[in-house]
Scaffold this motif. Structure first.
Motif, PDB file in Angstrom:
ATOM      1  N   VAL A  26       0.837  -1.199   0.000  1.00  0.00           N
ATOM      2  CA  VAL A  26       0.000   0.000   0.000  1.00  0.00           C
ATOM      3  C   VAL A  26       0.871   1.247   0.000  1.00  0.00           C
ATOM      4  CG1 VAL A  26      -1.769   1.295   1.248  1.00  0.00           C
ATOM      5  CG2 VAL A  26      -1.874  -1.207   1.162  1.00  0.00           C
ATOM      6  N   LEU A  27       0.532   2.170  -0.875  1.00  0.00           N
ATOM      7  CA  LEU A  27       1.252   3.431  -0.997  1.00  0.00           C
ATOM      8  C   LEU A  27       0.635   4.490  -0.082  1.00  0.00           C
ATOM      9  CD1 LEU A  27       1.426   3.336  -4.896  1.00  0.00           C
ATOM     10  CD2 LEU A  27       3.305   2.818  -3.308  1.00  0.00           C
ATOM     11  N   VAL A 105       6.613  -1.552  -9.956  1.00  0.00           N
ATOM     12  CA  VAL A 105       6.961  -0.219 -10.457  1.00  0.00           C
ATOM     13  C   VAL A 105       5.834   0.772 -10.160  1.00  0.00           C
ATOM     14  CG1 VAL A 105       7.645   1.161 -12.453  1.00  0.00           C
ATOM     15  CG2 VAL A 105       8.305  -1.240 -12.313  1.00  0.00           C
ATOM     16  N   VAL A 106       6.166   1.813  -9.420  1.00  0.00           N
ATOM     17  CA  VAL A 106       5.260   2.940  -9.198  1.00  0.00           C
ATOM     18  C   VAL A 106       5.673   4.025 -10.188  1.00  0.00           C
ATOM     19  CG1 VAL A 106       4.429   4.653  -7.537  1.00  0.00           C
ATOM     20  CG2 VAL A 106       5.065   2.347  -6.756  1.00  0.00           C
ATOM     21  N   PHE A 107       4.747   4.465 -11.056  1.00  0.00           N
ATOM     22  CA  PHE A 107       5.191   5.340 -12.133  1.00  0.00           C
ATOM     23  C   PHE A 107       4.183   6.421 -12.482  1.00  0.00           C
ATOM     24  CE2 PHE A 107       2.929   1.848 -14.129  1.00  0.00           C
ATOM     25  CZ  PHE A 107       2.218   2.429 -15.166  1.00  0.00           C
ATOM     26  N   ASP A 108       4.712   7.480 -13.048  1.00  0.00           N
ATOM     27  CA  ASP A 108       3.932   8.617 -13.509  1.00  0.00           C
ATOM     28  C   ASP A 108       3.045   8.169 -14.677  1.00  0.00           C
ATOM     29  OD1 ASP A 108       3.155  11.079 -14.851  1.00  0.00           O
ATOM     30  OD2 ASP A 108       4.748  12.084 -13.719  1.00  0.00           O
ATOM     31  N   PRO A 109       1.739   8.422 -14.627  1.00  0.00           N
ATOM     32  CA  PRO A 109       0.864   7.977 -15.712  1.00  0.00           C
ATOM     33  C   PRO A 109       1.211   8.583 -17.068  1.00  0.00           C
ATOM     34  CG  PRO A 109      -0.302   9.445 -14.198  1.00  0.00           C
ATOM     35  CD  PRO A 109       0.975   9.086 -13.540  1.00  0.00           C
ATOM     36  N   ARG A 110       1.937   9.688 -17.065  1.00  0.00           N
ATOM     37  CA  ARG A 110       2.322  10.313 -18.331  1.00  0.00           C
ATOM     38  C   ARG A 110       3.321   9.475 -19.116  1.00  0.00           C
ATOM     39  NH1 ARG A 110       3.882  16.140 -16.049  1.00  0.00           N
ATOM     40  NH2 ARG A 110       4.595  14.764 -14.355  1.00  0.00           N
ATOM     41  N   ILE A 111       3.953   8.504 -18.461  1.00  0.00           N
ATOM     42  CA  ILE A 111       4.860   7.613 -19.181  1.00  0.00           C
ATOM     43  C   ILE A 111       4.101   6.846 -20.259  1.00  0.00           C
ATOM     44  CG2 ILE A 111       6.216   5.474 -18.944  1.00  0.00           C
ATOM     45  CD1 ILE A 111       7.281   6.556 -16.295  1.00  0.00           C
ATOM     46  N   LEU A 112       2.905   6.384 -19.939  1.00  0.00           N
ATOM     47  CA  LEU A 112       2.121   5.638 -20.929  1.00  0.00           C
ATOM     48  C   LEU A 112       1.618   6.547 -22.036  1.00  0.00           C
ATOM     49  CD1 LEU A 112       0.146   3.114 -18.695  1.00  0.00           C
ATOM     50  CD2 LEU A 112       2.419   2.912 -19.724  1.00  0.00           C
ATOM     51  N   ASP A 208      13.240   7.700 -23.165  1.00  0.00           N
ATOM     52  CA  ASP A 208      13.724   8.419 -21.990  1.00  0.00           C
ATOM     53  C   ASP A 208      12.560   9.008 -21.202  1.00  0.00           C
ATOM     54  OD1 ASP A 208      15.162   9.804 -20.107  1.00  0.00           O
ATOM     55  OD2 ASP A 208      16.390  10.910 -21.543  1.00  0.00           O
ATOM     56  N   VAL A 209      12.474   8.631 -19.926  1.00  0.00           N
ATOM     57  CA  VAL A 209      11.440   9.180 -19.041  1.00  0.00           C
ATOM     58  C   VAL A 209      12.094   9.785 -17.802  1.00  0.00           C
ATOM     59  CG1 VAL A 209       9.627   7.618 -19.851  1.00  0.00           C
ATOM     60  CG2 VAL A 209      11.071   6.922 -17.931  1.00  0.00           C
ATOM     61  N   SER A 210      13.304  10.295 -17.979  1.00  0.00           N
ATOM     62  CA  SER A 210      14.066  10.827 -16.844  1.00  0.00           C
ATOM     63  C   SER A 210      13.351  11.980 -16.141  1.00  0.00           C
ATOM     64  CB  SER A 210      15.447  11.305 -17.312  1.00  0.00           C
ATOM     65  OG  SER A 210      16.155  10.271 -17.940  1.00  0.00           O
ATOM     66  N   ASP A 211      12.488  12.683 -16.860  1.00  0.00           N
ATOM     67  CA  ASP A 211      11.774  13.825 -16.289  1.00  0.00           C
ATOM     68  C   ASP A 211      10.509  13.412 -15.549  1.00  0.00           C
ATOM     69  OD1 ASP A 211      10.857  13.044 -18.869  1.00  0.00           O
ATOM     70  OD2 ASP A 211       9.651  14.877 -18.975  1.00  0.00           O
ATOM     71  N   LEU A 212      10.182  12.131 -15.574  1.00  0.00           N
ATOM     72  CA  LEU A 212       8.992  11.613 -14.901  1.00  0.00           C
ATOM     73  C   LEU A 212       9.411  10.572 -13.865  1.00  0.00           C
ATOM     74  CD1 LEU A 212       6.787  11.081 -18.101  1.00  0.00           C
ATOM     75  CD2 LEU A 212       6.824  13.089 -16.603  1.00  0.00           C
ATOM     76  N   TYR A 213       8.574  10.364 -12.854  1.00  0.00           N
ATOM     77  CA  TYR A 213       8.977   9.401 -11.833  1.00  0.00           C
ATOM     78  C   TYR A 213       8.613   7.976 -12.228  1.00  0.00           C
ATOM     79  CZ  TYR A 213       4.172   9.063  -9.953  1.00  0.00           C
ATOM     80  OH  TYR A 213       2.829   8.837  -9.789  1.00  0.00           O
ATOM     81  N   ASP A 222      13.173   2.472  -1.293  1.00  0.00           N
ATOM     82  CA  ASP A 222      12.505   2.663  -2.579  1.00  0.00           C
ATOM     83  C   ASP A 222      11.046   3.044  -2.367  1.00  0.00           C
ATOM     84  OD1 ASP A 222      14.841   1.860  -3.946  1.00  0.00           O
ATOM     85  OD2 ASP A 222      14.235  -0.248  -3.813  1.00  0.00           O
ATOM     86  N   LEU A 223      10.411   2.402  -1.404  1.00  0.00           N
ATOM     87  CA  LEU A 223       9.015   2.717  -1.100  1.00  0.00           C
ATOM     88  C   LEU A 223       8.886   4.160  -0.624  1.00  0.00           C
ATOM     89  CD1 LEU A 223       6.093   1.767  -0.856  1.00  0.00           C
ATOM     90  CD2 LEU A 223       6.649   0.875   1.419  1.00  0.00           C
ATOM     91  N   GLU A 224       9.856   4.617   0.151  1.00  0.00           N
ATOM     92  CA  GLU A 224       9.856   6.008   0.596  1.00  0.00           C
ATOM     93  C   GLU A 224       9.967   6.962  -0.598  1.00  0.00           C
ATOM     94  OE1 GLU A 224      12.957   6.552   3.422  1.00  0.00           O
ATOM     95  OE2 GLU A 224      12.101   5.167   4.906  1.00  0.00           O
ATOM     96  N   ARG A 225      10.819   6.618  -1.570  1.00  0.00           N
ATOM     97  CA  ARG A 225      10.968   7.471  -2.756  1.00  0.00           C
ATOM     98  C   ARG A 225       9.696   7.461  -3.589  1.00  0.00           C
ATOM     99  NH1 ARG A 225      14.149   6.324  -6.718  1.00  0.00           N
ATOM    100  NH2 ARG A 225      14.641   4.144  -6.196  1.00  0.00           N
ATOM    101  N   ALA A 226       9.072   6.293  -3.690  1.00  0.00           N
ATOM    102  CA  ALA A 226       7.827   6.210  -4.461  1.00  0.00           C
ATOM    103  C   ALA A 226       6.732   7.062  -3.819  1.00  0.00           C
ATOM    104  CB  ALA A 226       7.384   4.760  -4.562  1.00  0.00           C
TER     105      ALA A 226
END
Length: 231
Positions: A26-27, A105-112, A208-213, A222-226
């Motif tokens: 859980v996030l 993987v917890v990720f920015d939806p803009r990646i898709l 490249d998605v370096s500008d997105l999480y 890692d969970l803390e960073r997410a």
């Protein structure tokens, strides 16, 4: 044709020290990692996007929470790595390209959203982060044309890291599956990609998605960073 997606969630995730499968962690916003993935997929590709999840460890816990997904069971989840889980999933998806992601993987939806153009043109790709290159992560190099050359944790001189969200085109799928079938049980799926590049001429783009999480949650930090990225 609805976009086919695969989530690899068969492993035990013991490094995070949780009883439940890691994808059910859980996030801070109250969602599990897998729930965030499902919502990102639906937001990008619509409600008819086909989600196939590879399960193994405590599979019933995942199925209970996401009863509308399709499932492939890897009964050898404790003896094999992501190469074999992905092979099972690709076999189950039939024809067409497939977008897949690691279940942690917890990720920015803009990646898709960014991936949409490549998917529509059926161009195989791996998402990458060029902002950092850690020794323990999957790293990559590129050819003079800008396609992936080497892709593994042992790459020397890597220019970035793979972040665990990838796409294999319909044209490349058969060669990739053949390579996944021949790699060792403990290999990651990246080994199959690397062999397909070297032996089958797979032209694999780094997106490249370096500008997105995009955070692969292996450890508590890692969970803390997410969670920080979700704020």
């Amino acid at each position: 044709m609805p976009i086919q997606t695969v989530i690899l969630a068969a492993g035990m995730g013991s490094r995070l020290g949780r009883v439940l499968p890691k994808s059910l962690t859980v996030l801070s916003d109250g969602r599990s990692i897998m729930q965030q993935q499902h919502e990102n997929i639906r937001a990008a590709f619509g409600g008819d996007a086909r989600i196939t999840t590879v399960v193994g460890y405590r599979a019933e816990d995942i199925v209970e929470r996401f009863p509308d997904a399709n499932y492939v069971y890897n009964e050898r989840y404790d003896q094999t790595n992501t190469s074999k889980s992905l092979l099972r999933a690709l076999t189950a998806t039939g024809r067409g390209g497939v977008l897949w992601m690691n279940g942690d993987v917890v990720f920015d939806p803009r990646i898709l959203d960014r991936a949409m153009g490549h998917i529509q043109s059926d161009q195989s790709f791996v998402t990458v982060n060029t902002a950092k290159v850690s020794d323990e992560e999957v790293k990559y190099t590129v050819t003079t044309e800008g396609f992936i050359d080497e892709l593994s944790k042992t790459v020397v001189g890597g220019i970035g890291e793979a972040v665990g969200i990838n796409y294999i085109s319909q044209a490349d799928k058969r060669a990739f599956m053949r390579q996944l079938s021949r790699v060792d049980d403990q290999d990651y799926f990246e080994r199959g990609l690397e062999l397909a590049v070297a032996e089958d001429g797979l032209r694999l783009l780094p997106m490249d998605v370096s500008d997105l999480y995009a955070v692969e949650v292996d450890f508590a930090e890692d969970l803390e960073r997410a969670n920080a990225a979700l704020l």
